[in-house]
Design a protein around this motif. Structure first.
Motif, PDB file in Angstrom:
ATOM      1  N   SER A  51     -29.010 -10.510 -62.756  1.00 46.99           N
ATOM      2  CA  SER A  51     -30.361 -10.501 -62.194  1.00 46.99           C
ATOM      3  C   SER A  51     -30.322 -10.316 -60.685  1.00 46.99           C
ATOM      4  CB  SER A  51     -31.095 -11.797 -62.546  1.00 46.99           C
ATOM      5  OG  SER A  51     -31.229 -11.937 -63.948  1.00 46.99           O
ATOM      6  N   ARG A  52     -29.419 -11.042 -60.017  1.00 42.09           N
ATOM      7  CA  ARG A  52     -29.298 -10.915 -58.564  1.00 42.09           C
ATOM      8  C   ARG A  52     -28.781  -9.540 -58.179  1.00 42.09           C
ATOM      9  NH1 ARG A  52     -25.582 -15.747 -57.224  1.00 42.09           N
ATOM     10  NH2 ARG A  52     -25.197 -14.434 -55.356  1.00 42.09           N
ATOM     11  N   ALA A  53     -27.857  -9.019 -58.968  1.00 40.72           N
ATOM     12  CA  ALA A  53     -27.303  -7.697 -58.691  1.00 40.72           C
ATOM     13  C   ALA A  53     -28.378  -6.617 -58.796  1.00 40.72           C
ATOM     14  CB  ALA A  53     -26.153  -7.397 -59.652  1.00 40.72           C
ATOM     15  N   LEU A  54     -29.203  -6.693 -59.827  1.00 42.46           N
ATOM     16  CA  LEU A  54     -30.276  -5.717 -60.008  1.00 42.46           C
ATOM     17  C   LEU A  54     -31.293  -5.810 -58.873  1.00 42.46           C
ATOM     18  CD1 LEU A  54     -30.875  -6.054 -63.863  1.00 42.46           C
ATOM     19  CD2 LEU A  54     -29.763  -4.153 -62.675  1.00 42.46           C
ATOM     20  N   ALA A  55     -31.600  -7.032 -58.457  1.00 48.12           N
ATOM     21  CA  ALA A  55     -32.550  -7.215 -57.361  1.00 48.12           C
ATOM     22  C   ALA A  55     -32.014  -6.621 -56.064  1.00 48.12           C
ATOM     23  CB  ALA A  55     -32.858  -8.702 -57.177  1.00 48.12           C
ATOM     24  N   ALA A  56     -30.706  -6.733 -55.871  1.00 44.36           N
ATOM     25  CA  ALA A  56     -30.090  -6.200 -54.659  1.00 44.36           C
ATOM     26  C   ALA A  56     -30.072  -4.674 -54.656  1.00 44.36           C
ATOM     27  CB  ALA A  56     -28.662  -6.738 -54.525  1.00 44.36           C
ATOM     28  N   ILE A  57     -30.023  -4.081 -55.839  1.00 44.76           N
ATOM     29  CA  ILE A  57     -30.001  -2.620 -55.954  1.00 44.76           C
ATOM     30  C   ILE A  57     -31.346  -2.009 -55.584  1.00 44.76           C
ATOM     31  CG2 ILE A  57     -29.852  -0.719 -57.621  1.00 44.76           C
ATOM     32  CD1 ILE A  57     -27.735  -2.331 -59.103  1.00 44.76           C
ATOM     33  N   LYS A  58     -32.430  -2.715 -55.908  1.00 44.60           N
ATOM     34  CA  LYS A  58     -33.765  -2.161 -55.693  1.00 44.60           C
ATOM     35  C   LYS A  58     -33.961  -1.752 -54.241  1.00 44.60           C
ATOM     36  CE  LYS A  58     -38.692  -3.015 -56.373  1.00 44.60           C
ATOM     37  NZ  LYS A  58     -39.752  -3.997 -56.668  1.00 44.60           N
ATOM     38  N   GLY A  59     -34.424  -0.535 -54.059  1.00 47.71           N
ATOM     39  CA  GLY A  59     -34.667  -0.022 -52.723  1.00 47.71           C
ATOM     40  C   GLY A  59     -33.522   0.781 -52.156  1.00 47.71           C
ATOM     41  N   ASN A  60     -32.336   0.658 -52.754  1.00 44.27           N
ATOM     42  CA  ASN A  60     -31.171   1.399 -52.272  1.00 44.27           C
ATOM     43  C   ASN A  60     -30.879   2.646 -53.086  1.00 44.27           C
ATOM     44  OD1 ASN A  60     -30.381  -0.397 -50.107  1.00 44.27           O
ATOM     45  ND2 ASN A  60     -29.808  -1.859 -51.705  1.00 44.27           N
ATOM     46  N   TYR A  61     -31.451   2.704 -54.294  1.00 43.61           N
ATOM     47  CA  TYR A  61     -31.277   3.866 -55.158  1.00 43.61           C
ATOM     48  C   TYR A  61     -32.621   4.231 -55.780  1.00 43.61           C
ATOM     49  CZ  TYR A  61     -26.220   2.964 -54.959  1.00 43.61           C
ATOM     50  OH  TYR A  61     -24.933   2.762 -54.537  1.00 43.61           O
ATOM     51  N   ARG A  62     -32.777   5.493 -56.126  1.00 44.09           N
ATOM     52  CA  ARG A  62     -33.962   5.922 -56.862  1.00 44.09           C
ATOM     53  C   ARG A  62     -33.703   5.712 -58.350  1.00 44.09           C
ATOM     54  NH1 ARG A  62     -35.856  11.665 -54.069  1.00 44.09           N
ATOM     55  NH2 ARG A  62     -36.352  10.794 -51.998  1.00 44.09           N
ATOM     56  N   ILE A  63     -34.291   4.670 -58.877  1.00 37.46           N
ATOM     57  CA  ILE A  63     -34.054   4.309 -60.272  1.00 37.46           C
ATOM     58  C   ILE A  63     -35.381   4.317 -61.021  1.00 37.46           C
ATOM     59  CG2 ILE A  63     -33.246   2.486 -61.826  1.00 37.46           C
ATOM     60  CD1 ILE A  63     -31.326   1.626 -59.611  1.00 37.46           C
ATOM     61  N   LYS A  64     -35.420   5.044 -62.132  1.00 34.17           N
ATOM     62  CA  LYS A  64     -36.616   5.103 -62.950  1.00 34.17           C
ATOM     63  C   LYS A  64     -36.795   3.776 -63.678  1.00 34.17           C
ATOM     64  CE  LYS A  64     -36.177  10.085 -63.712  1.00 34.17           C
ATOM     65  NZ  LYS A  64     -35.999  11.166 -64.725  1.00 34.17           N
ATOM     66  N   PRO A  65     -38.054   3.406 -63.995  1.00 32.94           N
ATOM     67  CA  PRO A  65     -38.305   2.117 -64.658  1.00 32.94           C
ATOM     68  C   PRO A  65     -37.469   1.894 -65.920  1.00 32.94           C
ATOM     69  CG  PRO A  65     -40.365   3.067 -63.923  1.00 32.94           C
ATOM     70  CD  PRO A  65     -39.305   4.112 -63.664  1.00 32.94           C
ATOM     71  N   LYS A  66     -37.287   2.958 -66.727  1.00 34.20           N
ATOM     72  CA  LYS A  66     -36.546   2.793 -67.983  1.00 34.20           C
ATOM     73  C   LYS A  66     -35.047   2.610 -67.759  1.00 34.20           C
ATOM     74  CE  LYS A  66     -39.830   5.405 -70.817  1.00 34.20           C
ATOM     75  NZ  LYS A  66     -40.035   6.568 -71.718  1.00 34.20           N
ATOM     76  N   GLN A  67     -34.557   2.967 -66.566  1.00 33.42           N
ATOM     77  CA  GLN A  67     -33.120   2.874 -66.300  1.00 33.42           C
ATOM     78  C   GLN A  67     -32.663   1.458 -65.999  1.00 33.42           C
ATOM     79  OE1 GLN A  67     -32.929   6.121 -63.233  1.00 33.42           O
ATOM     80  NE2 GLN A  67     -31.128   6.736 -64.407  1.00 33.42           N
ATOM     81  N   TRP A  68     -33.577   0.607 -65.569  1.00 33.15           N
ATOM     82  CA  TRP A  68     -33.175  -0.747 -65.176  1.00 33.15           C
ATOM     83  C   TRP A  68     -32.519  -1.502 -66.334  1.00 33.15           C
ATOM     84  CZ3 TRP A  68     -32.547  -2.154 -60.408  1.00 33.15           C
ATOM     85  CH2 TRP A  68     -33.317  -1.574 -59.393  1.00 33.15           C
TER      86      TRP A  68
END
Length: 576
Positions: free
Chosen positions: A443-460
């Motif tokens: 959960s923390r890792a995913l939160a840290a990724i947000k904003g640094n890569y262009r990730i589509k909603p379904k990719q999370w």
């Protein structure tokens, strides 16, 4: 709150039959005052009679000049009345069979009607076109009892519908001015019109229709007319979407306020709070009536005080009605009826819900005002675009409010199955570095990724499962769930998890509004559990910092609304 509580698309009226014909929906109000029944001091109706007057239209013959005049006099009435269900009703197989129609021809007719829009666009001209087209379509198929006759009628229909379609193009009109006489056909909607065109190389709608009706088994032997049993899967899905939440309301009304209401009888609700009428159900006795009248008066006084509005604004200067145990089902604590513009509180369970239903009334009435009360469609400001009668500063603040309600940095929970799903995508090693940097906390890792890569909603979800596979390869414990970052508020995500009813925009607005009011009461050392109760115990209401942010957006919007003078302008609400 119940799944039945509420609003335009949640509250439904039972279909009634008038001489075997589809019922005519009518919601005109009568202005004759009603005298209190002998022996009753509180539970008696006052002001306009709050009822859906179906009998007024039912007494008229459809499509007569008198019928049209009745509809022209009220946009709301016309919007409700002019619909496929009201004008045509259902295709009754037994009647067609008795008239000599083959199963295949009757099924083909049903497929055509299925493509007709339920309602035309919301304008007087479009409604006239719609009625004309419905009548013409009925006449065309009146005697198509066989496949040959149906095909012949269909080809004739194709010619006139295409002419109607081309009437919308100026160049075509200049070549053939007669096209304008066929424009009414387009009022039946795009799905109907597209049936007569082949826009792509794929199978056309008409080809598919003829195959279903005359070649495949589904059109034969009237099997299509048999009622289909609901699948167990669908039943389970509906059950899972049912609201299980129930409003927390004290057994006795708790009120901390110094505001005198001025209400001691039903008449005072009209005089002081601007209601056009008050209504009591047959089973609301005088004791219950007194309870609701006095509690409503106190609640309205406190709401007007908190919102800094003249008390007449509560009833929108004579537009809103209020009822007690007189309408709908006792399964809901309360509901708002947009077409009749009435708040109904049930005899036993109405406490605590008044603010929620008034929020719905505010939402819908502001929408109507924004369109100068010329709209037939009854929509909520939170669901639809505001009209130009609402000043830009008010509209923009409201848009920002709804954005604050729905958008945010909420986290969505994802449960990890026992058998990990395969991960199709390949991710850079830099992505996995976020997992190690956060000590294997997905959960923390995913939160840290947000904003640094262009990730589509379904990719999370997939990245989360990729992290699960990495933990498994490293011999580390895999969590039973993880949270993915989103661009939605936690309030909105909680609503989505509860089912479709909960995340409708007008419901999000109403729950956020009552939360704001309960917090405003608390800040002033006030309480009124009849007005609002139970919003401070978490979902389905906003919580924490999000709640504070939403409350701040409400204050900005409300300040601009008050400064605009719209709520206080009695003549504006009278449509003058």
């Amino acid at each position: 709150m119940s799944e039945h509580e509420y609003s335009l698309f949640d509250f439904s009226f039972e279909d009634q039959q008038n001489g075997g014909q589809p019922a005519l929906a009518g919601w005109f109000n009568q202005e004759a005052p009603i005298v209190a029944p002998a022996g009753r001091s509180y539970a008696y109706d006052v002001g306009e009679e709050l009822r859906g007057a179906r009998k007024h239209l039912a007494a008229l013959t459809k499509f007569t000049p008198e019928w049209y005049d009745m509809l022209k006099s009220d946009h709301k009435q016309a919007f409700e009345e002019i619909s496929k269900d009201n004008l045509v009703g259902k295709i009754i197989a037994d009647q067609l069979r008795e008239r000599g129609f083959s199963s295949e021809a009757a099924y083909a007719i049903k497929l055509v009607w299925h493509r007709v829009a339920q309602r035309p666009e919301d304008s007087h001209q479009k409604r006239e076109d719609y009625v004309q087209a419905i009548n013409a379509l009925q006449e065309i198929f009146a005697k198509t009892i066989s496949e040959d006759l149906f095909r012949e009628a269909f080809e004739k229909l194709k010619v006139v519908v295409r002419k109607g379609y081309y009437s919308g193009y100026q160049l075509q009109l200049e070549k053939d001015k007669d096209l304008i006489n066929y424009r009414y056909w387009v009022s039946l909607g795009d799905r109907f019109v597209n049936l007569f065109f082949n826009w792509s190389k794929k199978k056309s709608g008409s080809t598919e229709l003829f195959e279903k009706a005359f070649k495949l088994e589904e059109g034969k032997d009237w099997t299509w007319a048999d009622p289909k049993s609901r699948s167990s899967a669908a039943a389970v899905k509906r059950e899972s979407n049912k609201a299980r939440w129930e409003r927390m309301v004290p057994e006795e009304v708790i009120r901390l306020s110094q505001q005198p209401s001025g209400v001691s009888k039903p008449d005072d609700l009209l005089e002081h709070y601007g209601y056009r009428g008050a209504q009591f159900g047959n089973y609301v006795n005088d004791h219950s009536g007194r309870y609701h009248v006095l509690c409503s008066g106190n609640a309205h006084a406190d709401l007007a005080d908190i919102l800094s509005i003249p008390r007449q604004v509560i009833g929108f200067h004579g537009r809103l009605g209020i009822a007690y145990g007189a309408r709908g089902s006792g399964a809901a604590s309360a509901h708002f009826e947009p077409f009749s513009n009435v708040i109904n509180l049930t005899k036993h369970r109405g406490g605590g819900a008044l603010c929620h239903e008034w929020a719905h009334a505010l939402d819908f009435n502001l929408y109507s005002l924004s369109h100068g009360f010329t709209n037939g469609k009854q929509a909520a400001l939170s669901d639809d675009s505001a009209g130009m009668e609402l000043p830009y500063v008010v509209r923009s603040a409201f848009e920002e409010l709804m954005k604050t309600i729905i958008e945010g940095n909420g986290k969505r929970r994802v449960d990890v199955p026992e058998v990990l799903p395969d991960v199709k995508g390949r991710y850079r090693s830099s992505i996995y570095q976020y997992l190690s940097r956060n000590d294997g906390d997905i959960s923390r890792a995913l939160a840290a990724i947000k904003g640094n890569y262009r990730i589509k909603p379904k990719q999370w979800d997939e990245i989360g499962f990729a992290f699960c596979h990495r933990l498994k390869e490293e011999g580390k414990e895999i969590p039973t769930s993880f949270y993915v970052p989103t661009d939605n508020s936690q309030y909105y995500l909680d609503a989505v998890s509860r089912g479709a009813y909960w995340y409708r925009k007008h419901e999000l607005f109403a729950r956020a509004f009552e939360s704001w009011i309960e917090d405003e009461l608390a800040e002033r050392g006030m309480t009124n559990s009849y007005l609002v109760s139970g919003t401070q115990y978490g979902g389905p209401y906003p919580t924490g910092k999000e709640r504070e942010t939403i409350n701040a957006a409400f204050r900005i919007w409300w300040t601009r609304l008050l400064k605009s003078g719209i709520l206080q302008d009695e003549q504006l609400w009278e449509g003058k």
